[in-house]
Design an enzyme around this catalytic site. Structure first.
Site, PDB file in Angstrom:
ATOM      1  CG  ASP A 526      -1.778   1.228   1.275  1.00 57.50           C
ATOM      2  OD1 ASP A 526      -2.514   1.437   0.289  1.00 57.50           O
ATOM      3  OD2 ASP A 526      -1.699   1.991   2.254  1.00 57.50           O
ATOM      4  CG  HIS A 529       3.668   6.624  -4.280  1.00 56.24           C
ATOM      5  ND1 HIS A 529       2.554   5.827  -4.428  1.00 56.24           N
ATOM      6  CD2 HIS A 529       3.264   7.761  -3.680  1.00 56.24           C
ATOM      7  CE1 HIS A 529       1.504   6.475  -3.945  1.00 56.24           C
ATOM      8  NE2 HIS A 529       1.910   7.639  -3.487  1.00 56.24           N
ATOM      9  CG  ASP A 627      -7.410   3.587  -3.293  1.00 55.44           C
ATOM     10  OD1 ASP A 627      -7.956   3.507  -2.184  1.00 55.44           O
ATOM     11  OD2 ASP A 627      -6.260   3.170  -3.526  1.00 55.44           O
TER      12      ASP A 627
END
Length: 1532
Positions: A526, A529, A627
């Site tokens: 999750d 980045h 999302d």
């Protein structure tokens, strides 16, 4: 047959850092590291952390790989070290040059996923994943009934959001305890554990064929996690991150403001609790500037206390005996930030202050003045900090306003309503677990460590931020500038760089990772980045220890493929999540399908052994992620089916999120959703809210589409074509390159709601090539008569009034979507079905299974069957047929094995002018260019360019698809010849018979497969006829040796004079016109394309410079003998012709050809078994006397040794004659005196000399041609006198003849001449000694300025070199530095003193060595010019009409002699010099290898312009260039 193991080659190049390049490989592949051209010859060591077989992976433990050199020979072109890849993950490699790190990168090896009781493989491209929000699964004992929906819908992978205890916000990703299973899953009477979850996951894998993956969240923990309060050091708090204090203070000030607004205290200032318009926002801006910032004085955290600092300065000034140490005069006074961030706690460097502000005396006035200046400077510095903080505050206000606007006013925002304590004005950035007090009382806590450690920073994300930078670390102002989009329920975790920096946190998160890896087959990272790379690497290493084939997926929002690759390569991410929701229309959605997987339809077959090429990350392409906003809101409910079908047709993994298939018309929030998912019940009615079945939403169609996705992935439908039929219709084709079946899915998207937007009833016709076998599936989104959607209180329910009408595996005639299908013929073997649609309404799909028409299918099968002899790859989809042409029953290798090398020259090569002699030409591709060769190499050179890139749009492929011209050209050209060549042509014709019967789009691929099979076989046959040096040689040696086939051939008209009829082993053929037997000896072309045919094919000098390398080194002894004897027959005036002109039109205008010819005879005698027999071979003399007319062969035969003796005798006697037909008819540029030819031997020195200032008798033979520049008829490089290489060659010959005469093999030991009427005898011994005694004395330019042997000390401009000539009419020319002396070093090394030779070679290396060739003149020379342009005519005497041909441009053949000389003398200089020279040789030759591989001519050029630049006037492949490099490799 080729090996079927997949091998990839990674070429290493100096300083090439490939950390941002993704190399993906599969288990079972072999990876070979090879040296690129910049590293060949160097001592390179490759290190990798890929473990030894059986060892566990340790990221920090590197081992070196052992080099293997299969040929153990000449060069490094085949040297490699390898890894057999049997383990998944990310592995690093780097390489050292000596002890210097010179480059490196990562490789990612895919995991192998297995499912089912039989543990069968699930290919990554077959994955169909569905995401479940764990908290909506209900009690654990109900999971199976809810997960069954995924099973029945055809998914084979389930992704669970975290199953751990959730934090107070109830967000799926805010975890209170990473180690504990969420207690919500247990019942009061039954507590479930991780073990129970593990058993269910195992059951799903074994019985349902479903794998399970789960999330890991490394960046934050819930603010109410108990452990974070026991270990506050794991968060960014005000003790370990004091730089956050100003941001924390601002955050508290905003909280106090928010509380006051909620209580209505700012109503009169225009800011009520309910913010409704821009006026309210403007008032908010004003209040922040007027009431918040001035109260909290943020700038003071960055400033110095001026009064205190000045007083300290004053004390230091008045101190006795103080030391001033100003380290750097460039240093200026600047503020040093207080590490504890106290108000006015910053300082300055007093040493700099004292050295900058100096009183002019010790009086109080001077000290006061000095302190005032210092005071003023401090005020200025403080003011700069004030401005900086002001700039941060401006950004903070903009961010605050943006935040308030989004949350309270924006249409697409949540519209949270009035400001309250629960919904404050802005999200809080920090925790505050204490009773509220006044702001100033709160501020006092930041300096109390026992309180400040609990003031922790929340996590979030920053738009457009650099993902490799941690926004909470010092140096980032994100919190102060309010740029964080904050998750107020979670605390950001502070790992540091290694486990020792925060032991508890690393250990805790490692346990958490191990739980996930123990019970699940994969992990989703999750917020990947934002995860520190070191942390993710460490955790994934721990996970892979437990689950070696861990499937790792992640979403990356870095905005750059390079940055994505850093995460993918370092972490070994298996699949990157890609979102179809990012597509703004159907066209973009189709483009994403093409981007994320597969290769074009009709792609070329790639060899098993090929270079490793960078790729993009493997995609997990999702129609919606958890999302994403709801597509029903953003597009329409009708789009669910077509978009999911488009996504499913991508050749990669695909996925969706629970709720999409049921048509839930809102986003299922990961934070606020508390209802449960539906269960599976086949009997449920559409309006039942808590249960679903095939009647619900698009589930039935989803099941069919998922099954299809898995079938296409498993059966190798790896080719993809996307067709945008119109603005809403996308057709995706998946094609299998082995069985040539296609599946075409036509989807009519509904990005706009069909009820409220116009969609045309007219749907364009579609053309589908081939024969439609069946309609795999057709489905339409339709409305049905049920109650409309109402959001259920307990279950996450979808829209009951919309469903799909679906039919599977029906015939075209039964379709309700297709109106009619006609069959048209496109070409003789290409059928196209024209589809007319009637009910392809928005929200519909239809999927066809298409085969080639039966006739073409048979042809492909037969072709594949005949291609198996070249590669086992073609077994799939092949079938044997007895009725094929009988020639195809014989393996191609046995047909071709009868070919001679001269015949291979015709099959493989022959440039335009050679082919024109036979009445043909090279194949011309319209709108592009002609092929370089008429033979197969012409085609292969183009295919080698387009095959790796799959450039099917290339004009070459267009030409193949448009008609049979090229195909027929290949076979007809060969059939028109006779013998075995025609047999090969018939084999091609028989193969092409089937090729012409397959669809045109497949022709390039199969044409290439036929050609490459035949071509590689023919090359093997060529090499088998060559020397063991070639057969056992490296790839470079083998490819160079093909220059011998390329340049040595027989044309329609023989180029060589006829040999004596009494000679054996002479090849004969039947003349097609006269039908008589004629000799057909192969001759050497000087170069292609300019010197390849007719009179200009054969040149004495070029032939004999090239003969050793191209014919002797390659073992072509008979051809070498015949050429030597043919030229011997043309001896006249004691010379061998320059231009041969079949002997009849020969020109005897060169002084060196005869010596190269003699050198070749010597090489022949030494290299060929029983080579001295050639000396007795009969030579048919064409010109027994200088003025004879040409005699027919056999009229007068002489043994070769007599001809040799004549050449020697004529030189000693002295040669003087005028060329026949002198004048413009034979040379339009030569001045009259230039036609006078002289040569002789100096009595005193033994040096051969000759020429005059108006002719050029050596290889540097450029004659001026420009009237404008006034150089016509003047040679650029006359090199008259004694040219150094001729002296070397003559010494070599004299020495050799002396040795032969001693052994009684050569019958003469002396030469008899007439001098002044007397007979004089000169023995070879005497001649040999004369040259030996005088050479270095007269040719060496001594380091000693007073050397008595130096005739022209005033002309010396470089010392320690050898002259280019001796006794030139223009003495300056003797002293020019050129590469010719290296030739003498190779043929007569005994002339040179080792130390002097070595020094001269070093100077040549420094001054003359270019990338591919040797500069023909010293760049320091005033007439040097390195760019040759034969077309340029201007006033420049030194340049016009290419006058500088040998005055700088870099010729290739001398580099061979330079390198061979270096090798010879380096051995005499010692082991270290030799090792360095071997490196130099390998390194230089590696550039030739690269050129050879890349050149469409597959040769080495005549010359390059300076520094290796391409010269358009050069021959593209030159005999002596290839020969010289081959000879160097032979010496090596």
């Amino acid at each position: 047959m080729e090996h079927s193991k997949q091998i990839r080659i990674l070429f290493l190049n100096e300083m090439e850092k490939l950390e941002k390049t993704l190399f993906r490989l599969e288990q079972g592949f072999e990876l070979q590291f090879r040296l690129g051209p910049t590293l060949q010859g160097k001592a390179v060591t490759v290190y990798t952390n890929y473990p030894f077989p059986g060892e566990t992976f340790n990221r920090e433990k590197f081992r070196s790989l052992k080099w293997e050199n299969p040929t153990e020979r000449e060069d490094d072109s085949d040297k490699y070290c390898k890894l057999n890849l049997q383990q998944s993950g990310s592995f690093q490699y780097y390489f050292l040059q000596g002890n210097e790190k010179s480059g490196g990168g990562y490789i990612v090896v895919d995991p192998i996923l297995r499912v089912g009781a039989d543990n069968h493989i699930l290919p990554l491209d077959c994955v169909t994943l569905q995401t479940f929000l764990a908290k909506c699964m209900g009690p654990f004992d109900e999971w199976e009934s809810r997960l069954r929906v995924a099973k029945e819908s055809g998914y084979n992978m389930i992704h669970f959001t975290p199953l751990q205890t959730l934090g107070v916000s109830r967000s799926c990703y805010s975890l209170a305890d990473q180690l504990e299973l969420n207690p919500d899953f247990s019942r009061p009477d039954r507590k479930y554990s991780w073990n129970d979850v593990g058993q269910l996951v195992e059951k799903l894998k074994k019985e349902w064929n479903i794998l399970c993956i789960t999330d890991v969240v490394y960046n934050h923990t819930a603010a109410n996690s108990k452990w974070i309060h026991e270990h506050p050091e794991c968060a960014y708090n005000l003790v370990n991150s004091p730089h956050l204090k100003p941001a924390w203070l601002l955050d508290r000030a905003l909280w106090h403001l928010s509380r006051d607004v909620a209580e209505g205290k700012y109503k009169e200032k225009g800011l009520p609790p309910l913010i409704e318009n821009d006026h309210h926002l403007n008032c908010f801006r004003k209040i922040v500037w007027e009431d918040v910032f001035p109260k909290i004085h943020l700038w003071e955290f960055f400033q110095v206390d001026v009064y205190k600092t000045v007083e300290q300065f004053r004390r230091l000034l008045t101190q006795e005996h103080r030391e001033i140490t100003k380290s750097d005069p460039m240093q200026h006074l600047k503020i040093i930030q207080d590490p504890e961030y106290r108000r006015l706690g910053c300082t300055v460097d007093m040493n700099i202050a004292l050295a900058t502000f100096i009183p002019h005396d010790k009086g109080p006035a001077a000290i006061d003045e000095c302190c005032n200046w210092f005071h003023k400077r401090l005020e200025e510095l403080n003011s700069e900090k004030h401005q900086l903080v002001n700039y941060h505050q401006e950004q903070a206000v903009n961010c605050l306003l943006g935040n308030v606007f989004y949350e309270r006013l924006a249409d697409h925002g949540p519209k949270v309503g009035p400001v309250t304590r629960k919904y404050p004005l802005v999200t809080r950035y920090f925790t505050f677990p204490f009773e509220e007090m006044t702001l100033s009382a709160e501020e006092s806590m930041i300096h109390l460590p026992d309180k400040a450690c609990f003031l922790m920073a929340h996590n979030g994300w920053v738009m457009g931020d650099d993902p490799l930078r941690n926004f909470a670390e010092p140096g980032s102002d994100v919190y102060l500038r309010r740029e964080l989009i904050c998750w107020g329920d979670s605390v950001k975790l502070r790992y540091g760089n290694k486990p020792e920096d925060c032991p508890y946190l690393w250990a805790h998160m490692k346990k958490y990772t191990e739980i996930a890896a123990t019970y699940f087959q994969g992990l989703r990272l999750d917020n990947c980045h934002s995860t520190p790379l070191r942390v993710a690497e460490y955790m994934l290493d721990a996970a892979r220890k437990l689950q070696p084939n861990l499937y790792v997926v992640a979403e990356l929002f870095t905005g750059s493929e390079d940055l994505d690759n850093i995460f993918v390569t370092r972490l070994g991410i298996s699949s990157l999540i890609r979102e179809a929701m990012s597509a703004y229309d159907s066209h973009e959605e189709g483009r994403l399908v093409y981007r994320y997987g597969g290769e074009p339809v009709g792609s070329f077959v790639q060899p098993c052994l090929r270079p490793l090429v960078p790729t993009i990350a493997h995609a997990l392409f999702m129609d919606i992620t958890h999302d994403n906003e709801c597509p029903i809101v953003h597009r329409s409910a009708y789009d669910a089916l077509p978009s999911s079908t488009i996504v499913s047709m991508a050749s990669c993994a695909s996925g969706s999120t629970k709720g999409y298939d049921e048509l839930v018309p809102h986003q299922i929030s990961v934070v606020s959703e508390e209802r449960l998912y539906t269960k599976w019940n086949p009997e449920a009615s559409p309006s039942t809210t808590g249960e679903v079945n095939f009647q619900s939403g698009i589930i039935a169609a989803r099941c069919a589409v998922n099954r299809l996705h898995q079938e296409l992935g498993a059966k190798g439908f790896i080719q993809v074509y996307v067709d945008q039929v119109d603005e809403d219709i996308v057709a995706v084709t998946r094609h299998s390159p082995s069985i040539h079946q296609s599946v075409v899915a036509v989807s009519r998207t509904a990005f706009r709601n069909p009820k409220t937007s116009f969609y045309s009833k007219e749907v364009p016709q579609m053309c589908i090539p081939g024969k439609i076998e069946e309609v795999v599936l057709e489905a339409r989104t339709i409305e049905r008569n049920t109650k409309p959607y109402r959001k259920d209180e307990n279950s996450i329910n979808g829209m009951p009034n919309i469903t799909v009408e679906i039919r599977e595996h029906i015939q075209l005639s039964e379709s309700k979507i297709v109106k009619q299908a006609g069959v048209t013929k496109k070409g003789p073997n290409e059928y196209i079905q024209e589809i007319e649609f009637e009910n392809l309404s928005p929200g519909s799909i239809i999927v066809f299974r298409v085969s080639l028409d039966p006739h073409a299918q048979v042809a492909v099968g037969i072709l594949r069957n005949h291609l198996i002899q070249f590669s086992s790859h073609f077994k799939a989809g092949s079938f044997a047929v007895d009725s094929s042409d009988p020639i195809l029953k014989i393996p191609f290798a046995s047909i071709a094995s009868k070919l001679t090398l001269a015949e291979l020259n015709q099959i493989l090569y022959r440039c335009e002018s050679e082919e024109q002699e036979d009445g043909g030409g090279c194949y011309d591709i319209p709108k592009w260019s002609s092929l370089k060769y008429a033979g197969l190499q012409g085609l292969m050179s183009v295919l080698a360019e387009i095959r790796p890139k799959n450039d099917l749009g290339h004009p070459f492929c267009d030409n193949l698809r448009s008609g049979d011209w090229m195909i027929d050209y290949v076979s007809n050209r060969l059939i028109s010849r006779s013998g075995t060549i025609a047999e090969v042509g018939k084999w091609f014709q028989a193969m092409f018979f089937y090729l012409k019967q397959i669809p045109r789009y497949l022709i390039p691929c199969y044409f290439d497969a036929i050609l490459i099979g035949a071509y590689t076989t023919l090359l093997d046959i060529a090499w088998k006829q060559m020397s063991s040096f070639v057969q056992n040689g490296s790839t470079f040696v083998k490819h160079l040796s093909l220059g011998s086939v390329q340049l040595c051939g027989v044309g329609k008209f023989p180029s060589l004079p006829l040999l004596s009829p009494s000679l054996t082993d002479v090849p004969y053929r039947l003349n097609e016109i006269t039908k008589e037997k004629e000799q057909c000896c192969a001759s050497l072309a000087a170069g292609l394309p300019h010197f390849s045919s007719g009179l200009f094919r054969c040149w004495g000098r070029d032939t004999f410079i090239a003969l050793r390398g191209l014919l002797l080194v390659t073992g072509r002894y008979v051809e070498a003998r015949n050429i030597i004897l043919a030229f011997a027959g043309t001896l006249r005036h004691g010379l061998i012709p320059n231009l041969l002109g079949e002997g009849i039109y020969a020109r005897y205008n060169c002084r060196d050809a005869v010596w190269w010819w003699l050198q070749c005879i010597q090489d022949y005698c030494k290299m060929v078994p029983n080579g001295t027999d050639i000396l007795k071979c009969p030579v048919s003399r064409m010109y027994p006397k200088d003025d004879s007319l040409p005699l027919p062969a056999g009229t007068l035969d002489q043994p070769l040794f007599e001809v040799i003796q004549e050449a020697m005798q004529r030189h000693l006697q002295g040669i003087e004659f005028r060329e026949r037909n002198a004048g413009p008819q034979i040379d339009r540029n030569m001045k009259d005196e230039g036609f006078n030819i002289t040569a002789g031997v100096n009595d005193e020195t033994g040096f051969v000399y000759g020429g005059n200032h108006l002719n050029c008798g050596t290889w540097m033979d450029k004659m001026g041609e420009s009237d404008r520049a006034r150089n016509r008829g003047i040679p650029a490089t006359p090199r008259d006198g004694s040219a150094v290489e001729i002296v070397g060659l003559s010494k070599s010959t004299v020495h050799w003849l002396l040795e032969l005469s001693k052994k009684k093999i050569f019958p003469y030991h002396e030469v008899t001449v007439k001098r002044h009427g007397k007979v004089v005898r000169v023995s070879y011994d005497e001649w040999n000694r004369k040259i030996q005694d005088h050479f270095e004395k007269l040719f060496y330019v001594s380091e000693d300025p007073s050397d008595p042997n130096e005739k022209h000390p005033n002309l010396v401009h470089k010392r320690g070199i050898y002259k280019d000539s001796y006794g030139a009419s223009s003495p300056w020319c003797d002293y020019q530095l050129r590469p010719n002396f290296t030739i003498a070093m190779v043929v007569a090394p005994e002339l040179f003193t080792a130390e002097k030779a070595w020094k001269a070679l070093e100077i040549a290396e420094k001054k003359l060595l270019g990338p591919l060739g040797m500069k023909t003149l010293d760049p320091d020379d005033m007439v040097y010019c390195g760019v040759y342009d034969n077309a340029l005519d201007n006033d420049n005497y030194n340049l016009a009409k290419g006058f500088n041909y040998h005055q700088g441009p870099e010729w290739l053949w001398p580099i061979g002699y330079f390198l061979r000389a270096k090798l010879y003398f380096s051995k005499l200089m010692g082991p270290e010099s030799y090792a360095k020279t071997v490196f130099l040789v390998k390194n230089v030759l590696s550039r030739h290898y690269v050129h050879l591989e890349r050149s469409p001519w597959k040769g080495l050029p005549e010359l390059t312009n300076e520094n290796g630049q391409y010269c358009p006037f050069s021959c593209e492949t030159q005999a002596w260039s290839i020969a010289a490099v081959l000879e160097t490799l032979y010496d090596l």
